[in-house]
Design an enzyme around this catalytic site. Structure first.
Site, short mmCIF file in Angstrom:
data_model
loop_
_atom_site.label_atom_id
_atom_site.label_comp_id
_atom_site.label_asym_id
_atom_site.label_seq_id
_atom_site.Cartn_x
_atom_site.Cartn_y
_atom_site.Cartn_z
N ASP A 64 0.83 -1.00 -0.07
CA ASP A 64 0.04 0.07 -0.12
C ASP A 64 0.99 1.23 0.05
O ASP A 64 1.89 1.33 0.81
CB ASP A 64 -0.90 -0.08 1.28
N SER A 90 -12.67 4.34 5.62
CA SER A 90 -13.25 3.45 6.77
C SER A 90 -14.68 4.52 7.25
O SER A 90 -14.73 5.78 7.16
CB SER A 90 -12.30 3.82 7.79
P1 13P Z 1 -8.64 4.42 6.33
O1 13P Z 1 -7.86 5.33 7.27
O2 13P Z 1 -9.89 5.19 6.09
O3 13P Z 1 -9.03 3.32 6.98
O4 13P Z 1 -8.03 4.55 4.82
C1 13P Z 1 -7.03 3.48 4.92
C2 13P Z 1 -6.36 3.61 3.40
O5 13P Z 1 -6.66 4.16 2.55
C3 13P Z 1 -4.88 2.71 3.33
O6 13P Z 1 -4.49 3.02 2.05
O1 G3H Z 2 -2.19 4.33 4.19
C1 G3H Z 2 -2.99 4.55 4.89
C2 G3H Z 2 -2.83 3.45 6.17
O2 G3H Z 2 -3.86 3.86 7.12
C3 G3H Z 2 -1.55 3.27 7.09
O3 G3H Z 2 -1.36 4.09 8.05
O4 G3H Z 2 1.17 4.76 7.77
O5 G3H Z 2 -0.04 4.72 9.99
O6 G3H Z 2 0.56 2.52 8.71
P1 G3H Z 2 0.11 4.07 8.59
ZN ZN Z 3 -4.32 4.92 1.22
#
Ligand code: 13P
Ligand code: G3H
Ligand code: ZN
Length: 306
Positions: free
Chosen positions: A81, A211
Site C-alpha cells: 500500500d 473507513s
Molecule cells: P482509512 O484510514 O479510512 O481506513 O483508509 C486506509 C487506506 O486508505 C489505506 O491505504
Molecule cells: O495508508 C494509510 C494507512 O492507514 C497506513 O497508515 O502509515 O499509519 O501505517 P500508517
Molecule cells: Zn491509502
C-alpha cells in the site's frame, strides 16, 4: 491461494461490487483478514503500508501473509500500500508481493507518469498487479474547500495517466482522507467527479481513506477509556454509491484499528486478572475479523471467490 488480484478487480468493476483492501501489520491482523475472507468466500487483498513494513520487517510480514494466503481456500493478494518510491515498490515485488501501489502522486504529473510507468514495466514482467494514484488525498476540512478540490483527480488527466502508464487500477481522490477524523461538518464527496472519471476509463477505480469510523464503535472504545473526539468517517450509503459508480477496490485500515483498540480496552478493563497474552491477542484478532466481515458484506464481495 496467493494470487495476482487483477482478474477479480476487473470482475468487480464489470459486475458492480468492490474488493476489500485491508491493512495488516502482524500475524493476528493478517490471519483475521484471511479468516474473514474465508468465512464469506470473498476474494481479498491483504496490504501493508510502509509504516507496517517498518514495524514488522519486509521479509517477516511477507512470509506470514504469503504462507497464510497459500493455505487459504479463497484468492488472496499480498499488496504493498502506498509505495512512495520506485525503490519501495520494487522491493515489494522482490519480497514476493503479488500487487503493488506506486504512489508518486505528490510529484508533478509528468514525473508521476514516468515513475509509475517504470514500475508497471518491472511489475508486469513478474506478473504483479499495479495500482497507481493521481490526485492527492486531502480532507476538505483539513485544507479548506478550494484547496482540497485543487487536489482532486482531474478526469482528463486520469485518462492520460492510465493510457501512458499502463497501470492496472487507479486510485482517485474525491474528498476522502486517511485516519479517523475525516470531516468536521457534514460528510461530502465529489460523486460527480467519480462518475465522470468512471465514464472515461475502464480500469478498476480504488477508493482510499474509506473507513466508516461508526459512532457506535467510537462510543464503545470511549466507554473503555479511549479519547477520540470528533472521530468520523465515510457513511455506508456513500460506499454503496461509490461502488455503483465504478469503485472496485476499497481500502480499510482505521476501522480495523478502532475495532482492535475497543476490544483490547474492553478486555483489559473487564478482566484485570488477564495474564495470558495469547488470550488478549485472540480477542483482538476476533474483533478485526468481525470488522472485516462487515466490510466485505458492505462491499458486496461475499461469495465472489471463484
Ligand atoms: P482509512 O484510514 O479510512 O481506513 O483508509 C486506509 C487506506 O486508505 C489505506 O491505504
Ligand atoms: O495508508 C494509510 C494507512 O492507514 C497506513 O497508515 O502509515 O499509519 O501505517 P500508517
Ligand atoms: Zn491509502
Amino acid at each position: 491461494m496467493l494470487v495476482n488480484p487483477l482478474s477479480y478487480l476487473t470482475a468487480a468493476r464489470q459486475e458492480g461490487w468492490a474488493v476489500g483492501g485491508f491493512n495488516v501489520y502482524n500475524l493476528e491482523s493478517a490471519r483475521a483478514v484471511i479468516a474473514a475472507a474465508t468465512n464469506l468466500r470473498a476474494p481479498v487483498m491483504v496490504q501493508t503500508s510502509e509504516g507496517a513494513v517498518k514495524h514488522a520487517g519486509f521479509g517477516n510480514i511477507a512470509s506470514i501473509v504469503r504462507r497464510l494466503a497459500e493455505e487459504a481456500p479463497v484468492p488472496v493478494a499480498l499488496h504493498m500500500d502506498h509505495g512512495k518510491s520506485i525503490e519501495v515498490a520494487r522491493a515489494a515485488v522482490e519480497a514476493g508481493y503479488t500487487s503493488v501501489m506506486i504512489d508518486t502522486s505528490r510529484l508533478p504529473l509528468e514525473e508521476n507518469i514516468a515513475a509509475t510507468r517504470e514500475i508497471v514495466e518491472y511489475a508486469h514482467a513478474r506478473d504483479v498487479q499495479v495500482e497507481a494514484e493521481i490526485g492527492q488525498l486531502a480532507g476538505i476540512e483539513d485544507v479548506g474547500e478550494e484547496e482540497a478540490e485543487a487536489t482532486f483527480t482531474v478526469p482528463e488527466e486520469a485518462v492520460r495517466f492510465v493510457n501512458e502508464t499502463g497501470a492496472d487500477s487507479l486510485t482517485i481522490t474525491i474528498g476522502t482522507s486517511h485516519g479517523a477524523f475525516k470531516f468536521k461538518g457534514e460528510p461530502r464527496l465529489d460523486f460527480g467527479r467519480l462518475g465522470t472519471i468512471a465514464d472515461l476509463i475502464e480500469n478498476p477505480i480504488v477508493l482510499h481513506g474509506a473507513s466508516a469510523v461508526r459512532s457506535e464503535d467510537v462510543a464503545f472504545a470511549e466507554r473503555y477509556g479511549a479519547r477520540l473526539p470528533k472521530a468520523t468517517g465515510i457513511p455506508q450509503e456513500f460506499i454503496q454509491r461509490a461502488i455503483s459508480l465504478g469503485v472496485a477496490k476499497i481500502n480499510t485500515d482505521s476501522d480495523l484499528r478502532l475495532a482492535a483498540l475497543g476490544r483490547m480496552r474492553q478486555v483489559l478493563t473487564e478482566r484485570p486478572d488477564i495474564f495470558n497474552l495469547y488470550e488478549l491477542m485472540g480477542e483482538v484478532e476476533d474483533a478485526i475479523r468481525s470488522s472485516v466481515e462487515a466490510r466485505i458484506r458492505l462491499f458486496g464481495s461475499e461469495a465472489k471467490a471463484a
